[in-house]
Design an enzyme around this catalytic site. Structure first.
Site, short mmCIF file in Angstrom:
data_model
loop_
_atom_site.label_atom_id
_atom_site.label_comp_id
_atom_site.label_asym_id
_atom_site.label_seq_id
_atom_site.Cartn_x
_atom_site.Cartn_y
_atom_site.Cartn_z
N LYS A 80 59.94 -38.94 -57.07
CA LYS A 80 60.01 -38.97 -55.73
C LYS A 80 61.00 -38.61 -55.19
O LYS A 80 62.17 -38.36 -55.89
CB LYS A 80 59.71 -40.58 -55.34
CG LYS A 80 58.89 -40.75 -54.12
CD LYS A 80 57.56 -40.36 -53.99
CE LYS A 80 56.97 -40.74 -52.91
NZ LYS A 80 55.43 -40.74 -52.74
N GLY A 120 50.41 -49.94 -39.52
CA GLY A 120 50.84 -48.93 -39.49
C GLY A 120 49.93 -47.70 -39.21
O GLY A 120 48.84 -47.74 -40.03
N GLY A 127 50.08 -44.21 -39.04
CA GLY A 127 50.56 -42.77 -39.12
C GLY A 127 49.44 -42.02 -39.66
O GLY A 127 48.20 -41.95 -39.63
N HIS A 128 49.98 -40.90 -40.79
CA HIS A 128 48.91 -40.09 -41.17
C HIS A 128 47.90 -40.45 -41.96
O HIS A 128 46.69 -40.31 -41.85
CB HIS A 128 49.62 -38.92 -42.14
CG HIS A 128 50.63 -38.10 -41.55
ND1 HIS A 128 50.21 -37.38 -40.32
CD2 HIS A 128 52.07 -37.76 -41.65
CE1 HIS A 128 51.44 -36.63 -39.85
NE2 HIS A 128 52.34 -37.10 -40.76
N VAL A 129 48.18 -41.70 -42.80
CA VAL A 129 47.04 -42.35 -43.83
C VAL A 129 46.28 -43.54 -43.01
O VAL A 129 45.37 -43.67 -42.84
CB VAL A 129 47.84 -42.97 -44.80
CG1 VAL A 129 46.80 -43.81 -45.73
CG2 VAL A 129 48.14 -41.63 -45.86
N TYR A 177 46.01 -44.20 -39.65
CA TYR A 177 45.11 -43.91 -38.78
C TYR A 177 43.83 -43.18 -39.11
O TYR A 177 42.72 -43.71 -38.88
CB TYR A 177 45.53 -42.91 -37.54
CG TYR A 177 44.76 -43.00 -36.26
CD1 TYR A 177 44.86 -43.75 -35.26
CD2 TYR A 177 43.56 -41.85 -36.02
CE1 TYR A 177 43.96 -43.80 -34.56
CE2 TYR A 177 42.89 -41.86 -35.28
CZ TYR A 177 43.19 -42.98 -34.22
OH TYR A 177 42.05 -42.74 -33.21
#
Length: 349
Positions: A80, A184, A186-188, A190
């Site tokens: 990572k 949250g 965000g991209h995931v 939502y």
């Protein structure tokens, strides 16, 4: 505290730090384990409060990628990277080029990809200076639509599949009519909310960005709560899709959930998995349920197909079911069972 005594060190093979004065880049790359192959893991950009916080995050995330890849049946290890900065204001082409140079300096031991704060466009800038960037040449999508290199939809779909398996195991039913609390958007987060809404779930959501909340309320009929209130809401499922370590001594006593499923590094300590088991809260190990993104990236790099990608992602539900059954049979927490299953795979090489 030295690096080797860091509580999240866990025998990492390689940790590299980079500061570039010209661009302001402050970044860390962590390579946890390469027994199954070169490491692959996303690059995360976040305004960490300190370098110590960034180091802790990258170590935990890197280790999680080793376990995630092993249980997702992928021939690769775990790594990572993190960049300290605000992705909404600090990303420049020069910064991404500098990050590409940093990844290139490891000679292929670490392959980077998209993560929180980093878009496919940012990856393409890195790829101008680096040979080890995945997800920039997308060909497949689990839903058969246009592939743009963003693995977030696949991550969200895998999480949705995992929530379905978890709900079936714990409650013996589908998600239709259940209440899911999402932390949250965000991209995931939502996209997960959209999938759950389409499946008939009721949503309670929180986020630090008002525009995400307004969209969820307007388009998905979600109930909005303040960030600090999400831990105490009454819901069937809690899906944390934001910060790590949100299952901790301060929050766990507030929980009124049957299932917890989603996101990275949710347990502040492994012992919290046993506390959840004792409270009869079914925990879907985070690195298992959110493996859709890394599965997606893997399929972009081989001669695959949309159907093969979807089938591979849907195996997440089968893997979770096996973990849940072993947990019941052995009387161990699900996170411990998942860890042992992963270690059997990557330690045997």
């Amino acid at each position: 505290m030295s690096l080797f005594e860091h509580p999240a060190f866990d025998n990492h093979e390689h940790i590299a730090f980079r500061f570039d004065e010209k661009t302001g880049l402050k970044a860390i790359i962590a390579v946890h384990n390469t027994n199954l192959g070169p490491t692959l893991g996303g690059c995360r950009m976040w305004p960490y409060a300190s370098s110590a916080e960034a180091l802790n995050d990258v170590l935990r995330l890197s280790r999680g990628m080793t376990y995630k890849s092993a249980l997702a049946n992928l021939p690769q290890g775990g790594g990572k990277s993190v960049i300290i900065g605000d992705p909404r204001t600090d990303i420049t082409p020069a910064l991404m080029h500098a990050m590409g140079d940093f990844v290139q300096s490891l000679g292929g031991k670490y392959v980077t990809a998209e993560d929180s704060g980093i878009s496919p466009q940012s990856l393409k800038l890195m790829a101008q200076r680096c040979d080890y960037v995945a997800g920039t040449q997308a060909k497949y999508s689990y839903h058969g639509g246009e592939a743009d290199g963003n693995p977030s939809p696949a991550t969200a779909y895998g999480t949705f599949v995992g929530i379905q398996a978890s709900v079936k195991q714990r409650l013996g039913r589908s998600v239709d009519g259940l209440t899911v609390a999402i932390q949250g958007l965000g991209h995931v987060g939502y996209r997960l909310a959209e999938l759950l809404h389409a499946a008939g779930a009721n949503l309670i959501v929180t986020d630090i960005f008002p525009d995400n909340l307004e969209k969820a309320e307007k388009l998905l009929g979600a109930t909005l709560v303040k960030p600090e209130a999400i831990y105490a809401v009454k819901a069937d499922v809690f899906a944390p899709c934001a910060f790590g370590a949100v299952i901790n001594d301060d929050t766990i006593e507030q929980f009124n959930f049957s299932v917890i499923a989603a996101a990275n590094n949710q347990l502040a300590h492994e012992s919290h998995g046993e506390i959840l088991r004792q409270r009869d809260i079914l925990y879907a190990p985070d690195y298992v349920i959110n493996a859709g993104g890394v599965i997606d990236i893997y399929h972009q790099n081989i001669d695959s197909s949309n159907a093969a990608l979807r089938t591979h992602i849907e195996q997440i539900g089968e893997t979770l079911t096996e973990i849940f059954m072993r947990s019941q049979q052995q009387g161990d927490a699900t996170n411990i069972v998942a860890n042992l299953m992963a270690e059997e795979r990557f330690s045997a090489k």
